[in-house]
Design an enzyme around this catalytic site. Structure first.
Site, PDB file in Angstrom:
ATOM      1  N   HIS A  69       0.847  -1.184   0.000  1.00  0.00           N
ATOM      2  CA  HIS A  69       0.000   0.000   0.000  1.00  0.00           C
ATOM      3  C   HIS A  69       0.890   1.243   0.000  1.00  0.00           C
ATOM      4  CE1 HIS A  69      -2.231  -3.222   2.039  1.00  0.00           C
ATOM      5  NE2 HIS A  69      -3.277  -2.717   1.418  1.00  0.00           N
ATOM      6  N   GLU A  87      10.540  -5.912   2.085  1.00  0.00           N
ATOM      7  CA  GLU A  87      10.007  -7.269   2.132  1.00  0.00           C
ATOM      8  C   GLU A  87      11.001  -8.304   1.608  1.00  0.00           C
ATOM      9  OE1 GLU A  87       6.266  -9.260  -0.045  1.00  0.00           O
ATOM     10  OE2 GLU A  87       5.748  -7.569   1.248  1.00  0.00           O
ATOM     11  N   TYR A 104     -10.071  -5.380  -7.509  1.00  0.00           N
ATOM     12  CA  TYR A 104     -10.570  -6.706  -7.128  1.00  0.00           C
ATOM     13  C   TYR A 104     -11.069  -6.712  -5.688  1.00  0.00           C
ATOM     14  CZ  TYR A 104      -6.652  -7.776  -4.092  1.00  0.00           C
ATOM     15  OH  TYR A 104      -5.762  -7.775  -3.051  1.00  0.00           O
ATOM     16  N   GLU A 113     -10.005  -8.478   1.102  1.00  0.00           N
ATOM     17  CA  GLU A 113      -9.172  -7.531   0.349  1.00  0.00           C
ATOM     18  C   GLU A 113     -10.113  -6.825  -0.610  1.00  0.00           C
ATOM     19  OE1 GLU A 113      -6.152  -6.691   0.729  1.00  0.00           O
ATOM     20  OE2 GLU A 113      -5.065  -8.337   1.643  1.00  0.00           O
ATOM     21  N   TRP A 160      -5.875 -12.455  -6.604  1.00  0.00           N
ATOM     22  CA  TRP A 160      -5.523 -11.239  -7.334  1.00  0.00           C
ATOM     23  C   TRP A 160      -4.505 -11.526  -8.426  1.00  0.00           C
ATOM     24  CZ3 TRP A 160      -4.395 -11.852  -2.140  1.00  0.00           C
ATOM     25  CH2 TRP A 160      -3.039 -11.978  -1.810  1.00  0.00           C
TER      26      TRP A 160
END
Length: 180
Positions: A69, A87, A104, A113, A160
């Site tokens: 995000h 990450e 989505y 989500e 997704w």
């Protein structure tokens, strides 16, 4: 450490506010801004990741290179680069927004989500050093093998990613990126 904030969106995709990430993802998740990235090495292989088993949403699920995000006011490309570094410990080069309006909704273990999630393609440099709280495993795969995996009815990939792969394939976007 400051709480991670996400950008809340109206149905038309315009920002309408912000909220703490831990308060957004639940059974009634409001529409918010996110991103997905597909990172390729110099040989054209895709870096795939398996979400850590401790994740609230979609634990242990295989997916694209990374998702995240943008912070309020953060440029999307900067957010993608930040997430790849935090990450996976890798650097992003030549990011291209391939699907700017991807949207989505998916559910896992009572966590929804619900995102407008632009999809980026990019080159990544370095061998991953994953954050164990985010990534359980990783691997390098050929794009065609990933597409075949996404198209299987019993696919083990995130919902997704399966939707994104279908759109990326429809317009030949990955092939053009790799050959570009």
């Amino acid at each position: 450490m400051a709480e991670e904030m996400v950008v809340l969106l109206g149905e038309d995709g315009t920002p309408v506010g912000t909220e703490r990430k831990d308060r957004v993802h639940g059974a009634d998740t409001p529409l918010h801004l996110a991103f997905s990235c597909y990172g390729f090495d110099a040989e054209g292989r895709l870096l795939v990741t398996r979400r850590a088993a401790s994740k609230r949403a979609f634990p242990g699920v295989w997916t694209n290179t990374c998702c995240g995000h943008p912070a309020p006011g953060e440029f999307m490309e900067a957010a993608v680069a930040r997430r790849l570094d935090s990450e996976l410990g890798i650097r992003a080069v030549g990011l291209v927004c391939a699907l700017p309006t991807f949207r989505y909704r998916a559910e896992s273990n009572g966590v929804v989500e619900h995102e407008i999630c632009p999809v980026f393609l990019g080159w990544v440099a370095g061998e991953p050093e994953p954050d164990a709280e985010e990534v359980g495993e990783y691997g390098w795969v050929d794009w065609d093998a990933y597409v075949a995996r996404a198209e299987r009815e019993d696919s083990d990939l995130s919902p997704w990613s399966r939707l994104q792969v279908a759109q990326l394939q429809r317009w030949g976007l990955v092939e053009r990126f790799l050959n570009g």
